[in-house]
Design an enzyme around this catalytic site. Structure first.
Site: not given
Length: 191
Positions: A38-39, A41, A43-45, A101, A106, A185
């Site tokens: 839903g573009a 919205g 917040l999105a805009k 599952d 995890h 890392w």
């Protein structure tokens, strides 16, 4: 002393985005996929689209297409949709996008969150429908959260800077996953 200038949220997000993209640290982190349904919205805009450049959309699309099933990705579904479609959309998310599952999953640390836009109307029927949908979502997630709390699972210690504990590699081998990466890392504090 120099005068401090207050930055807008868009400027702050822009600065954070630039800092994230600098160096290798961002490219070695977990994958995060945001699915905005839903573009139109608010917040999105107002908050999301202004902080993402058009080129970022192309890079994101290319990157998402290159992921193998995206199973390791953290997913946030942002629903800027009318309340009438919440039930169908959340059922489809549950059936196709969440780990079946989760309790034993995890290792993958797959996270699936759903955020909803504020109600489009204050009609009592619409508000009641949204309340029912939220109750259904809590019905699904509450047992999982209670299980996690009861277990009080302690993290497995591992060497700082390594890929993780050896038990993780052993579990991946048992379930048939073959790690083919070259992850190394680099401590960002020593650069």
């Amino acid at each position: 002393m120099a005068e401090q200038v207050a930055l807008s949220r868009t400027q702050v997000c822009g600065i954070l985005r630039e800092e994230l993209y600098q160096g290798d640290a961002f490219h070695q982190s977990d994958t995060h996929i945001f699915i905005i349904m839903g573009a139109s919205g608010d917040l999105a805009k107002k908050k999301i689209y202004p902080t993402i450049e058009p080129a970022s959309f192309q890079r994101l699309n290319t990157h998402m297409n290159s992921l193998h099933h995206g199973a390791q990705a953290n997913r946030l579904f942002y629903l800027a949709l009318p309340p009438i479609v919440y039930e169908a959309v959340t059922k489809n998310i549950k059936e196709t996008c969440m780990s079946q599952d989760v309790m034993q999953n995890h290792l993958l640390q797959m996270l699936c969150l759903v955020a909803m836009e504020k109600p489009a109307s204050t009609n009592s029927d619409d508000v009641r429908d949204e309340k029912d949908e939220l109750q259904e979502a809590w019905r699904i997630f509450t047992p999982l959260l209670h299980h996690i709390e009861r277990e009080k699972t302690q993290p497995i210690p591992y060497v700082y800077g390594s890929r993780g504990p050896p038990e993780a590699d052993e579990l991946m081998k048992r379930v048939g996953f073959q790690y083919e990466g070259t992850y190394k890392w680099v401590n960002p504090h020593k650069l």
